[in-house]
Design a protein around this motif. Structure first.
Motif, PDB file in Angstrom:
ATOM      1  N   THR A   3       0.999  -1.228   0.005  1.00 55.30           N
ATOM      2  CA  THR A   3      -0.036   0.085   0.046  1.00 55.30           C
ATOM      3  C   THR A   3       0.926   1.254  -0.024  1.00 55.30           C
ATOM      4  OG1 THR A   3      -1.377  -1.154   1.305  1.00 55.30           O
ATOM      5  CG2 THR A   3      -1.919   1.143   1.235  1.00 55.30           C
ATOM      6  N   GLU A   4       2.126   1.248   0.852  1.00 54.56           N
ATOM      7  CA  GLU A   4       2.890   2.291   0.920  1.00 54.56           C
ATOM      8  C   GLU A   4       3.513   2.775  -0.697  1.00 54.56           C
ATOM      9  OE1 GLU A   4       6.203   2.363   3.928  1.00 54.56           O
ATOM     10  OE2 GLU A   4       4.687   2.045   5.431  1.00 54.56           O
ATOM     11  N   LYS A   5       3.881   1.543  -1.177  1.00 56.09           N
ATOM     12  CA  LYS A   5       4.577   1.613  -2.652  1.00 56.09           C
ATOM     13  C   LYS A   5       3.455   2.014  -3.523  1.00 56.09           C
ATOM     14  CE  LYS A   5       8.010  -2.000  -2.165  1.00 56.09           C
ATOM     15  NZ  LYS A   5       8.560  -3.284  -2.683  1.00 56.09           N
ATOM     16  N   LEU A   6       2.419   1.782  -3.550  1.00 55.52           N
ATOM     17  CA  LEU A   6       0.931   2.123  -4.405  1.00 55.52           C
ATOM     18  C   LEU A   6       0.859   3.647  -4.263  1.00 55.52           C
ATOM     19  CD1 LEU A   6      -1.263  -0.482  -4.673  1.00 55.52           C
ATOM     20  CD2 LEU A   6      -0.067   0.066  -6.390  1.00 55.52           C
ATOM     21  N   GLN A   7       1.074   4.078  -2.916  1.00 55.73           N
ATOM     22  CA  GLN A   7       0.718   5.482  -2.335  1.00 55.73           C
ATOM     23  C   GLN A   7       1.881   6.399  -3.084  1.00 55.73           C
ATOM     24  OE1 GLN A   7      -2.077   6.503  -0.760  1.00 55.73           O
ATOM     25  NE2 GLN A   7      -1.303   8.527  -1.033  1.00 55.73           N
ATOM     26  N   ASP A   8       2.965   5.946  -2.995  1.00 54.94           N
ATOM     27  CA  ASP A   8       4.324   6.881  -3.425  1.00 54.94           C
ATOM     28  C   ASP A   8       4.256   6.669  -4.704  1.00 54.94           C
ATOM     29  OD1 ASP A   8       5.398   7.025  -1.031  1.00 54.94           O
ATOM     30  OD2 ASP A   8       6.722   5.052  -1.034  1.00 54.94           O
ATOM     31  N   ALA A   9       4.084   5.709  -5.490  1.00 57.92           N
ATOM     32  CA  ALA A   9       3.805   5.727  -7.060  1.00 57.92           C
ATOM     33  C   ALA A   9       2.564   6.646  -7.437  1.00 57.92           C
ATOM     34  CB  ALA A   9       3.640   4.315  -7.616  1.00 57.92           C
ATOM     35  N   ASN A  11       1.773   9.426  -5.667  1.00 61.04           N
ATOM     36  CA  ASN A  11       2.270  10.651  -5.430  1.00 61.04           C
ATOM     37  C   ASN A  11       3.287  11.195  -6.616  1.00 61.04           C
ATOM     38  OD1 ASN A  11       0.700  10.969  -3.213  1.00 61.04           O
ATOM     39  ND2 ASN A  11       2.207  10.235  -1.692  1.00 61.04           N
ATOM     40  N   ASP A  12       4.325  10.192  -6.947  1.00 56.51           N
ATOM     41  CA  ASP A  12       5.088  10.592  -8.001  1.00 56.51           C
ATOM     42  C   ASP A  12       4.352  10.889  -9.238  1.00 56.51           C
ATOM     43  OD1 ASP A  12       7.196  10.349  -6.283  1.00 56.51           O
ATOM     44  OD2 ASP A  12       7.740   8.052  -7.011  1.00 56.51           O
ATOM     45  N   SER A  13       3.478  10.052  -9.493  1.00 59.47           N
ATOM     46  CA  SER A  13       2.704  10.250 -10.927  1.00 59.47           C
ATOM     47  C   SER A  13       1.982  11.543 -10.788  1.00 59.47           C
ATOM     48  CB  SER A  13       1.649   9.123 -11.026  1.00 59.47           C
ATOM     49  OG  SER A  13       2.319   7.939 -11.204  1.00 59.47           O
ATOM     50  N   MET A  14       1.369  12.015  -9.593  1.00 60.37           N
ATOM     51  CA  MET A  14       0.658  13.090  -9.409  1.00 60.37           C
ATOM     52  C   MET A  14       1.621  14.131  -9.681  1.00 60.37           C
ATOM     53  SD  MET A  14      -2.331  12.571  -9.592  1.00 60.37           S
ATOM     54  CE  MET A  14      -3.354  13.874  -8.730  1.00 60.37           C
ATOM     55  N   ALA A  15       2.711  14.247  -9.166  1.00 65.09           N
ATOM     56  CA  ALA A  15       3.706  15.363  -9.444  1.00 65.09           C
ATOM     57  C   ALA A  15       4.243  15.518 -10.849  1.00 65.09           C
ATOM     58  CB  ALA A  15       4.841  14.748  -8.235  1.00 65.09           C
ATOM     59  N   ILE A  17       2.542  14.596 -13.506  1.00 68.63           N
ATOM     60  CA  ILE A  17       1.409  15.134 -13.999  1.00 68.63           C
ATOM     61  C   ILE A  17       1.403  16.723 -13.844  1.00 68.63           C
ATOM     62  CG2 ILE A  17      -1.030  15.431 -14.168  1.00 68.63           C
ATOM     63  CD1 ILE A  17      -0.961  12.474 -13.654  1.00 68.63           C
ATOM     64  N   ALA A  18       1.458  17.166 -12.432  1.00 63.84           N
ATOM     65  CA  ALA A  18       1.339  18.682 -12.479  1.00 63.84           C
ATOM     66  C   ALA A  18       2.410  19.193 -13.045  1.00 63.84           C
ATOM     67  CB  ALA A  18       1.602  18.666 -10.922  1.00 63.84           C
ATOM     68  N   GLU A  19       3.951  18.633 -13.029  1.00 68.71           N
ATOM     69  CA  GLU A  19       4.967  19.420 -13.865  1.00 68.71           C
ATOM     70  C   GLU A  19       4.507  19.281 -15.347  1.00 68.71           C
ATOM     71  OE1 GLU A  19       8.247  21.147 -14.526  1.00 68.71           O
ATOM     72  OE2 GLU A  19       7.589  20.802 -12.573  1.00 68.71           O
ATOM     73  N   LEU A  20       3.892  18.482 -15.956  1.00 63.35           N
ATOM     74  CA  LEU A  20       3.747  18.083 -17.244  1.00 63.35           C
ATOM     75  C   LEU A  20       2.729  19.357 -17.797  1.00 63.35           C
ATOM     76  CD1 LEU A  20       3.881  14.329 -18.123  1.00 63.35           C
ATOM     77  CD2 LEU A  20       5.628  16.313 -18.974  1.00 63.35           C
ATOM     78  N   GLU A  21       1.687  19.566 -16.664  1.00 62.88           N
ATOM     79  CA  GLU A  21       0.719  20.553 -17.010  1.00 62.88           C
ATOM     80  C   GLU A  21       1.363  22.015 -17.039  1.00 62.88           C
ATOM     81  OE1 GLU A  21      -2.379  19.515 -14.091  1.00 62.88           O
ATOM     82  OE2 GLU A  21      -3.285  18.497 -15.516  1.00 62.88           O
ATOM     83  N   LYS A  22       2.186  22.019 -16.181  1.00 62.48           N
ATOM     84  CA  LYS A  22       2.853  23.524 -16.119  1.00 62.48           C
ATOM     85  C   LYS A  22       3.694  23.591 -17.368  1.00 62.48           C
ATOM     86  CE  LYS A  22       3.580  23.624 -11.051  1.00 62.48           C
ATOM     87  NZ  LYS A  22       4.671  23.624  -9.867  1.00 62.48           N
ATOM     88  N   GLN A  23       4.423  22.661 -17.690  1.00 64.85           N
ATOM     89  CA  GLN A  23       5.130  22.793 -19.094  1.00 64.85           C
ATOM     90  C   GLN A  23       4.341  23.137 -20.351  1.00 64.85           C
ATOM     91  OE1 GLN A  23       7.509  19.125 -19.450  1.00 64.85           O
ATOM     92  NE2 GLN A  23       8.920  19.724 -17.730  1.00 64.85           N
ATOM     93  N   LEU A  24       3.102  22.331 -20.351  1.00 65.49           N
ATOM     94  CA  LEU A  24       2.398  22.482 -21.298  1.00 65.49           C
ATOM     95  C   LEU A  24       1.492  24.103 -21.383  1.00 65.49           C
ATOM     96  CD1 LEU A  24       0.478  21.313 -23.740  1.00 65.49           C
ATOM     97  CD2 LEU A  24      -0.993  20.563 -21.896  1.00 65.49           C
ATOM     98  N   SER A  25       1.518  24.426 -20.111  1.00 67.68           N
ATOM     99  CA  SER A  25       0.844  25.909 -20.024  1.00 67.68           C
ATOM    100  C   SER A  25       1.786  26.738 -20.705  1.00 67.68           C
ATOM    101  CB  SER A  25       0.184  26.234 -18.768  1.00 67.68           C
ATOM    102  OG  SER A  25      -0.035  27.248 -18.491  1.00 67.68           O
ATOM    103  N   GLN A  26       3.148  26.584 -20.195  1.00 67.42           N
ATOM    104  CA  GLN A  26       4.179  27.499 -20.447  1.00 67.42           C
ATOM    105  C   GLN A  26       4.359  27.384 -22.164  1.00 67.42           C
ATOM    106  OE1 GLN A  26       5.869  29.932 -18.912  1.00 67.42           O
ATOM    107  NE2 GLN A  26       6.889  30.299 -20.481  1.00 67.42           N
TER     108      GLN A  26
END
Length: 139
Positions: A3-9, A11-15, A17-26
């Motif tokens: 469960t911890e590994k899934l949670q970390d994965a 969180n990493d995926s969400m981070a 995605i957020a970084e890619l959305e910022k790049q796309l917006s820029q």
């Protein structure tokens, strides 16, 4: 642990995605800036006139035509007031022709037996005198 590994994965995926959305917006902002720089300049289009403005403009054009023809006179005051006067049109009519004596019809010897008076000549009205337009007061 799983469960911890899934949670970390997650969180990493969400981070990511957020970084890619910022790049796309820029990237979109940069693309729009480049489009504005490279596109030919367009003159600003005038705003579409309102129906009331169209009516006013048409009325002013028609009034100017009538003034040019000498049918109306526009008087403009110093305070911006406008007066419109109709220029009277004078039409002179010729006097009716006076017939002296009595018109007689003659018959021919062909035996038709019809007496027909000669047709009256057609009178055409004289041309109307051209009235000179008066200059407008103050402008």
């Amino acid at each position: 642990q799983l469960t911890e590994k899934l949670q970390d994965a997650e969180n990493d995926s969400m981070a990511k995605i957020a970084e890619l959305e910022k790049q796309l917006s820029q990237a979109r902002r940069e693309l729009e800036a480049l489009r504005e720089q490279l596109s030919p300049p367009r003159p600003p289009s005038p705003p579409a006139p309102q129906p009331q403005e169209c009516y006013r403009l048409a009325l002013e054009r028609r009034l100017a035509e009538l003034e040019e023809k000498g049918l109306v006179q526009i008087l403009r005051g110093p305070d911006g007031d406008v007066a419109i006067e109709i220029v009277p049109v004078v039409i002179e009519t010729p006097a009716a022709p006076v017939v002296t004596g009595e018109a007689t019809a003659t018959t021919t010897g062909t035996g038709t037996g019809t007496d027909a008076p000669a047709p009256a000549p057609a009178l055409s009205p004289p041309p109307a005198p051209a009235a000179a337009p008066l200059p407008p007061l103050g402008t």
